[in-house]
Design a protein around this motif. Sequence first.
Motif, mmCIF file in Angstrom:
data_model
loop_
_atom_site.group_PDB
_atom_site.id
_atom_site.type_symbol
_atom_site.label_atom_id
_atom_site.label_comp_id
_atom_site.label_asym_id
_atom_site.label_seq_id
_atom_site.Cartn_x
_atom_site.Cartn_y
_atom_site.Cartn_z
ATOM 1 N N ALA A 68 32.049 -6.952 -34.513
ATOM 2 C CA ALA A 68 32.929 -7.453 -35.576
ATOM 3 C C ALA A 68 33.951 -8.455 -35.062
ATOM 4 O O ALA A 68 34.374 -9.350 -35.800
ATOM 5 N N ALA A 69 34.361 -8.330 -33.813
ATOM 6 C CA ALA A 69 35.379 -9.235 -33.259
ATOM 7 C C ALA A 69 34.811 -10.590 -32.849
ATOM 8 O O ALA A 69 35.569 -11.516 -32.565
ATOM 9 N N GLY A 70 33.505 -10.713 -32.803
ATOM 10 C CA GLY A 70 32.889 -12.001 -32.477
ATOM 11 C C GLY A 70 32.794 -12.316 -30.998
ATOM 12 O O GLY A 70 32.463 -13.451 -30.621
ATOM 13 N N VAL A 71 33.016 -11.320 -30.138
ATOM 14 C CA VAL A 71 32.945 -11.582 -28.703
ATOM 15 C C VAL A 71 31.511 -11.891 -28.279
ATOM 16 O O VAL A 71 31.262 -12.809 -27.495
ATOM 17 N N THR A 72 30.556 -11.136 -28.808
ATOM 18 C CA THR A 72 29.159 -11.380 -28.451
ATOM 19 C C THR A 72 28.697 -12.745 -28.941
ATOM 20 O O THR A 72 27.920 -13.428 -28.271
#
Length: 327
Positions: free
Chosen positions: A210-214
């Motif tokens: 959800a945080a967009g790190v990947t």
Amino acid sequence: MTEFDLDVHRDPDGIAEALVVDVRSGLTAAQKWLPPKWFYDARGSELFEEITALPEYYPTRAEREVLDARAGEIARVTGARTLVELGSGSSEKTRLLLDGLSGHGTLRGFVPLDVSETALAEAVAAIRADYPGLDVRGVVGDFTEHLGLLPGESPRLVVFLGGTIGNFLPAERAKFLRSVRDVLAEGEWLLLGTDLVKDPVVLERAYDDAAGVTAEFDRNVLHVINTTLGADFDPAKFTHESYWDAANEWIEMRLRAQEDMTVHVPGANLVVRFEEGEHIRTEISAKFRPAGVAAELAEAGFRLERWWTDSAARFGVSLARAGSGGA
């Protein structure tokens, strides 16, 4: 040995040449692809360390649970004098094994191998500081190319953790496991981490947090190509996706073009055209079943001695011994 003494088997020219080969092969294919090893410049290594702490990304925690519970047993069973870690990164989980082997009294040396010289130098410095009596020699290299150059006193325990084995296609996986077997003497050891088949929703979330790190990690491969080969990718114009391929039982990470575009890669003498919606496959991450792991190890010349999972049976760790029939 100095604090940052490393055996470097990758030079900048060689890295660029290897990237050129992969970019030309992958981005001219009917279904575009890039190998996941090109995520890992210094920034990519940092992003992956962030991923391992994300709530959706269970593999690191599950594998650490197994190692925490079994490190002493691993030390007793193997009696390893040298611990060799392939794709070491920060070597955080390996400290559990270092503690177990040190406590058992057999460990003499630690050999971490990684493609990122920056990440490896930091890991070597930290390990040397915390284990002052240990002979630590980092090897900067590609574990698909440089296994035969790994030093260490026998018996060696080679560890390949994090489920990274799943990044290989099946034929590549068989070749890799056999190459590990071929550099080990009979009776030496392989500790292998394998993520297990489970609910596809859980799997897809683990690779699209959800945080967009990947997503940032996935797009980092485009930054690497820009930096190394002078390309003009606009990473912001590619959307990250994770997709469960049920037939092959693997997760695919993809970068999907948001619009028609033309990308120039002067370092590879290449012009790449994308149609809106077209994607690049940047990684597969195969998920395993216990019987399949045992069969693949046996085919490569290993005898499975121990099999463990975390309490939720999400992740498997196998301890296998090099048997007869290898080099």
